[in-house]
Write a protein that holds these residues in place. Structure first.
Motif, short mmCIF file in Angstrom:
data_model
loop_
_atom_site.label_atom_id
_atom_site.label_comp_id
_atom_site.label_asym_id
_atom_site.label_seq_id
_atom_site.Cartn_x
_atom_site.Cartn_y
_atom_site.Cartn_z
N GLY A 64 24.45 24.48 -41.09
CA GLY A 64 25.18 23.23 -40.92
C GLY A 64 24.77 22.54 -39.64
N ASP A 65 25.14 21.29 -39.52
CA ASP A 65 24.81 20.47 -38.36
C ASP A 65 26.10 19.86 -37.84
OD1 ASP A 65 23.86 18.40 -36.59
OD2 ASP A 65 21.94 18.42 -37.66
N VAL A 66 26.28 19.85 -36.52
CA VAL A 66 27.51 19.28 -35.96
C VAL A 66 27.61 17.78 -36.22
CG1 VAL A 66 27.82 21.04 -34.18
CG2 VAL A 66 26.43 19.01 -33.68
N ARG A 67 26.53 17.14 -36.65
CA ARG A 67 26.59 15.74 -37.03
C ARG A 67 27.33 15.53 -38.35
NH1 ARG A 67 20.51 13.31 -36.07
NH2 ARG A 67 20.12 14.17 -33.99
N ASP A 68 27.52 16.62 -39.10
CA ASP A 68 28.13 16.57 -40.43
C ASP A 68 29.56 17.10 -40.33
OD1 ASP A 68 28.93 16.91 -43.07
OD2 ASP A 68 27.03 17.80 -43.73
N GLU A 69 30.52 16.18 -40.21
CA GLU A 69 31.91 16.59 -40.00
C GLU A 69 32.46 17.36 -41.19
OE1 GLU A 69 36.31 14.65 -39.10
OE2 GLU A 69 34.51 13.42 -38.79
N GLN A 70 32.11 16.98 -42.40
CA GLN A 70 32.61 17.68 -43.56
C GLN A 70 32.15 19.14 -43.59
OE1 GLN A 70 35.14 15.33 -44.33
NE2 GLN A 70 34.87 16.60 -46.16
N ARG A 71 30.90 19.36 -43.23
CA ARG A 71 30.39 20.73 -43.19
C ARG A 71 31.11 21.54 -42.10
NH1 ARG A 71 28.49 24.48 -46.56
NH2 ARG A 71 26.77 25.73 -45.67
N LEU A 72 31.41 20.90 -40.97
CA LEU A 72 32.17 21.58 -39.92
C LEU A 72 33.55 21.98 -40.43
CD1 LEU A 72 31.38 19.50 -36.71
CD2 LEU A 72 31.00 21.95 -36.98
N ARG A 73 34.19 21.07 -41.15
CA ARG A 73 35.53 21.38 -41.66
C ARG A 73 35.48 22.59 -42.60
NH1 ARG A 73 39.40 17.51 -40.72
NH2 ARG A 73 38.62 15.58 -39.77
N ALA A 109 30.09 16.36 -30.89
CA ALA A 109 31.25 16.89 -30.18
C ALA A 109 32.54 16.31 -30.75
CB ALA A 109 31.13 16.57 -28.69
N GLN A 110 32.55 15.01 -30.99
CA GLN A 110 33.75 14.39 -31.55
C GLN A 110 34.03 14.88 -32.97
OE1 GLN A 110 35.93 12.74 -29.90
NE2 GLN A 110 37.29 12.26 -31.60
N ASN A 111 32.98 15.08 -33.76
CA ASN A 111 33.18 15.65 -35.10
C ASN A 111 33.87 17.00 -35.02
OD1 ASN A 111 31.94 13.52 -36.45
ND2 ASN A 111 29.94 14.52 -36.54
N LEU A 112 33.42 17.84 -34.08
CA LEU A 112 34.02 19.16 -33.93
C LEU A 112 35.47 19.06 -33.49
CD1 LEU A 112 33.67 22.24 -33.97
CD2 LEU A 112 32.90 22.10 -31.59
N ILE A 113 35.74 18.17 -32.56
CA ILE A 113 37.12 17.99 -32.08
C ILE A 113 38.03 17.56 -33.22
CG2 ILE A 113 38.57 16.48 -30.65
CD1 ILE A 113 36.17 16.51 -28.62
N GLU A 114 37.61 16.56 -34.00
CA GLU A 114 38.43 16.08 -35.11
C GLU A 114 38.69 17.19 -36.13
OE1 GLU A 114 39.85 13.23 -35.33
OE2 GLU A 114 38.85 12.04 -33.79
N ALA A 115 37.64 17.96 -36.41
CA ALA A 115 37.79 19.04 -37.39
C ALA A 115 38.73 20.13 -36.86
CB ALA A 115 36.42 19.63 -37.73
N CYS A 116 38.63 20.44 -35.56
CA CYS A 116 39.50 21.47 -34.98
C CYS A 116 40.96 21.01 -34.95
CB CYS A 116 39.03 21.81 -33.56
SG CYS A 116 37.51 22.78 -33.48
N LEU A 117 41.18 19.73 -34.68
CA LEU A 117 42.55 19.21 -34.66
C LEU A 117 43.21 19.32 -36.02
CD1 LEU A 117 42.03 16.05 -32.42
CD2 LEU A 117 43.51 18.00 -31.88
#
Length: 336
Positions: A64-73, A109-117
């Motif tokens: 996965g890539d941190v640019r991909d918010e859905q994959r992070l979720r 970084a923001q994608n990861l933050i949103e997913a963690c929240l």
């Protein structure tokens, strides 16, 4: 601390990720799950030769890539703790491809933050760099922006048991792309390029970086930028330690490069405290007061105007100390 916990590390196939995984497996044999999140299938394959899933059932390799918010979720399902080590960090590449660096280091970084929240994660530790203090290159600027995002994320966590913190440290001895492996690779040429004879850098081992992240997972309140007290070295001394027989050729400082690296600026001093082993740059904006933090942690405020940079650091490594550290920490490249 990490037994029975599920952990995800972004950029998990890098130098830090490998050292972090090794340490967690050794110290916390009951870790429930250890997810290696990265975008390079070859590096995951190579890492799996060292840490195969059949021998380490807690490990998962997740492309996965941190640019991909859905994959992070998707990757964060069931995760308790996140260590964010993914970044584009090569200074020249960032200058030539600026928005690619921004997409990974800031938007990622923001994608990861949103997913963690929106998940059940309780602790997030993001890796920063000394180049984020008073940045003069794009890489440092993106990491400063990333640091600010992780610190500010604590403002919107609501009543969740969730803390975001940042660890900022200097050059990791022997990591990919760093000066020591570069000098070792150039020994046979008979000459080592030196950008500036006055140049200094901070030094930290991979294990010290891992230990700092583990300390942060357990102790950080959320919102701190933690900075270790570590020694400095002179680039010329590194060259002498690696290859005393080589001549040193001065080639001039490169664009976006500092003579001395900074980790705490004088402007940061008004909200920086000394914790003994580490400094902590505390958040501004009411998450908690410096007085409360010091009272409960035993920290003490630094003097106004205090700055921490590799040139004025009172602790410098000698050539002999550098040689011994390289023998110990630069695996497979011991100096004769």
């Amino acid at each position: 601390m990490l037994n029975n916990k599920s952990i995800l590390i972004t950029g998990g196939t890098g130098s830090f990720g490998k050292a972090f995984v090794k340490t967690v497996l050794e110290r916390f044999p009951q870790v429930r799950r250890l997810v290696i999140f990265s975008r390079d299938e070859l590096k995951q394959f190579e890492m799996a030769q060292v840490f195969p899933e059949k021998d380490y059932p807690a490990i998962r390799y997740f492309i996965g890539d941190v640019r991909d918010e859905q994959r992070l979720r998707r990757a964060l399902e069931g995760i308790d703790i996140v260590v964010h080590a993914a970044a584009l960090k090569q200074v020249p590449a960032a200058e030539y491809n600026p928005f690619e660096c921004i997409k990974t280091n800031i938007l990622g970084a923001q994608n990861l933050i949103e997913a963690c929240l929106d998940s059940k994660v309780t602790r997030v530790v993001a890796l920063s760099t000394d180049k984020a203090a008073a940045p003069i290159n794009l890489y440092g600027a993106t990491k400063l922006a990333s640091d600010k995002l992780f610190v500010a994320a604590n403002n919107v966590r609501g009543n969740r048991d969730l803390r975001f913190s940042v660890v900022r440290y200097g050059n990791v001895m022997g990591s990919r792309g760093s000066v020591i492996p570069f000098f070792i690779g150039r020994r046979s040429s008979g000459a080592l390029p030196i950008t500036d004879p006055n140049m200094t850098r901070f030094n930290i081992s991979l294990q010290e970086g891992v230990d700092m992240v583990l300390w942060s997972i357990e102790n950080a309140w959320g919102g701190e930028v933690l900075v270790p007290k570590i020694p400095s070295y002179r680039i010329t001394d590194v060259a002498t330690a690696v290859a005393p027989e080589c001549r040193q050729e001065i080639i001039g400082i490169r664009p976006g490069e500092k003579v001395h690296e900074e980790m705490i600026t004088a402007s940061d001093s008004f909200n920086t405290v000394d914790m003994g082993r580490y400094f902590a740059i505390l958040p501004v904006g009411g998450q908690y007061s410096t007085e409360d933090y010091c009272r409960q942690t035993g920290a003490t405020p630094v003097e106004p105007g205090f700055a921490y940079d590799s040139g004025s650091n009172p602790d410098f490594l000698s050539v002999e100390q550098l040689r011994a550290l390289i023998d110990t920490h630069v695996v497979g490249q011991a100096i004769d």
